[in-house]
Write an enzyme that holds these catalytic residues in place. Structure first.
Site, PDB file in Angstrom:
ATOM      1  N   HIS A   1       0.868  -1.181   0.000  1.00 43.18           N
ATOM      2  CA  HIS A   1       0.000   0.000   0.000  1.00 43.18           C
ATOM      3  C   HIS A   1       0.904   1.230   0.000  1.00 43.18           C
ATOM      4  O   HIS A   1       1.612   1.492   0.974  1.00 43.18           O
ATOM      5  CB  HIS A   1      -0.895  -0.024   1.243  1.00 43.18           C
TER       6      HIS A   1
ATOM      7  N   ASP B   1       1.296   5.197  -0.198  1.00 46.87           N
ATOM      8  CA  ASP B   1       0.576   6.443   0.052  1.00 46.87           C
ATOM      9  C   ASP B   1       1.242   7.607  -0.666  1.00 46.87           C
ATOM     10  O   ASP B   1       2.370   7.986  -0.337  1.00 46.87           O
ATOM     11  CB  ASP B   1       0.536   6.732   1.553  1.00 46.87           C
TER      12      ASP B   1
ATOM     13  N   HIS C   1      -2.517   4.655  -3.077  1.00 42.15           N
ATOM     14  CA  HIS C   1      -3.516   5.469  -2.381  1.00 42.15           C
ATOM     15  C   HIS C   1      -3.192   6.927  -2.678  1.00 42.15           C
ATOM     16  O   HIS C   1      -2.304   7.526  -2.075  1.00 42.15           O
ATOM     17  CB  HIS C   1      -3.475   5.178  -0.885  1.00 42.15           C
TER      18      HIS C   1
ATOM     19  N   GLY D   1      -3.452  11.408   5.834  1.00 36.18           N
ATOM     20  CA  GLY D   1      -2.352  12.350   5.816  1.00 36.18           C
ATOM     21  C   GLY D   1      -1.165  11.976   6.676  1.00 36.18           C
ATOM     22  O   GLY D   1      -0.035  12.290   6.334  1.00 36.18           O
ATOM     23  N   PHE D   2      -1.404  11.288   7.779  1.00 34.70           N
ATOM     24  CA  PHE D   2      -0.318  10.920   8.685  1.00 34.70           C
ATOM     25  C   PHE D   2      -0.563   9.530   9.252  1.00 34.70           C
ATOM     26  O   PHE D   2      -1.708   9.099   9.397  1.00 34.70           O
ATOM     27  CB  PHE D   2      -0.201  11.920   9.847  1.00 34.70           C
ATOM     28  N   GLY D   3       0.536   8.846   9.577  1.00 31.54           N
ATOM     29  CA  GLY D   3       0.434   7.534  10.192  1.00 31.54           C
ATOM     30  C   GLY D   3       0.285   7.636  11.697  1.00 31.54           C
ATOM     31  O   GLY D   3       0.277   8.719  12.283  1.00 31.54           O
TER      32      GLY D   3
ATOM     33  N   ASP E   1      -8.268   1.148   6.268  1.00 32.89           N
ATOM     34  CA  ASP E   1      -6.949   1.772   6.297  1.00 32.89           C
ATOM     35  C   ASP E   1      -6.890   2.843   7.382  1.00 32.89           C
ATOM     36  O   ASP E   1      -7.626   3.830   7.320  1.00 32.89           O
ATOM     37  CB  ASP E   1      -6.648   2.391   4.920  1.00 32.89           C
TER      38      ASP E   1
ATOM     39  N   GLY F   1       0.198  -0.242   9.048  1.00 33.31           N
ATOM     40  CA  GLY F   1       1.476   0.443   8.926  1.00 33.31           C
ATOM     41  C   GLY F   1       2.414   0.142  10.065  1.00 33.31           C
ATOM     42  O   GLY F   1       3.209  -0.791  10.016  1.00 33.31           O
ATOM     43  N   SER F   2       2.301   0.920  11.129  1.00 30.19           N
ATOM     44  CA  SER F   2       3.248   0.830  12.243  1.00 30.19           C
ATOM     45  C   SER F   2       3.311  -0.557  12.865  1.00 30.19           C
ATOM     46  O   SER F   2       4.388  -1.021  13.255  1.00 30.19           O
ATOM     47  CB  SER F   2       2.890   1.850  13.327  1.00 30.19           C
TER      48      SER F   2
END
Length: 228
Positions: A35, A37, A70, A146-148, A175, A197-198
């Site tokens: 994925h 971004d 994305h 916009g941010f993880g 997501d 993600g993290s």
């Protein structure tokens, strides 16, 4: 019917200086897709990377990996051709970013990519419905884009459930803030694709995390089918 439980690591929080190696590690650890971004600093306040990086990743990783783009950009029409040339597999744009989704869907298909359509938390899922039969995947954001490393928004799950009920064959992706303690909520609601993600990227053993997420997702999906 959309089936299986696919896990796609988000590389948003990875070491961008070693992006190719990190992506390869994710794939070797069992990731079903990547994925990616893309942020332009306009549609969302953050900036990440564009098609030159995607093209470089394709050259490094080969033809097999599935690149789910994305596109968090204010002019998604502008980047269809460049992403197709970079050999992206799926172009997921935001419904909020265009006044002509039908035209954009057609353009993406004509450029040889699958079509994903994303909605922000504040967008009603009913706005996606007119296009659901023309796309391959619906992306329901479970954080503000916009941010993880944001907290998972459980109140987005009714959107996923509504989409699964109305469009049983559609791929549905959750997501944002998804990890081992929240992935079951996405799957129980009806998502068959999960971005994480993290939880994966920061792990010393990403393979075990990917397997754990997939197993939890599969069990939740089985429970959902039995509860019908």
């Amino acid at each position: 019917m959309a089936s299986g439980c696919k896990i796609g690591p988000s590389i948003l929080n990875s070491d961008l200086a070693n992006l190719g190696a990190k992506c390869l590690q994710m794939l070797d650890s069992g990731a079903d897709y990547l994925h990616l971004d893309v942020m332009d600093g306009h549609f969302v306040p953050n900036i990440t990377f564009g098609h030159p990086v995607v093209e470089s990743l394709r050259k490094q990783l080969g033809q097999d990996p599935f690149f789910d783009m994305h596109m968090m950009v204010s002019k998604p029409e502008q980047w269809v051709k460049p992403m197709a040339v970079a050999e992206a597999n799926q172009y997921t744009f935001h419904l909020e970013a265009t006044e002509n989704p039908g035209t954009l869907i057609k353009d993406i298909r004509e450029n040889g990519m699958k079509v994903g359509l994303a909605i922000k938390p504040g967008t009603s899922v009913e706005y996606l419905a007119p296009w659901a039969n023309q796309i391959d995947m619906a992306l329901v954001m479970t954080v503000e884009p916009g941010f993880g490393e944001q907290k998972f928004m459980e109140d987005m799950m009714p959107k996923v459930h509504w989409l699964r009920t109305q469009f049983p064959s559609l791929d549905i992706e959750g997501d944002g803030g998804v990890g081992s303690d929240t992935v079951h909520k996405c799957a129980e609601a009806g998502a068959n694709m999960t971005v994480s993600g993290s939880a994966i990227m920061r792990s010393e053993d990403p393979r075990s995390v990917i397997n754990l997420l997939r197993n939890i997702c599969s069990e939740a999906a089985q429970k959902r089918s039995l509860d019908r």
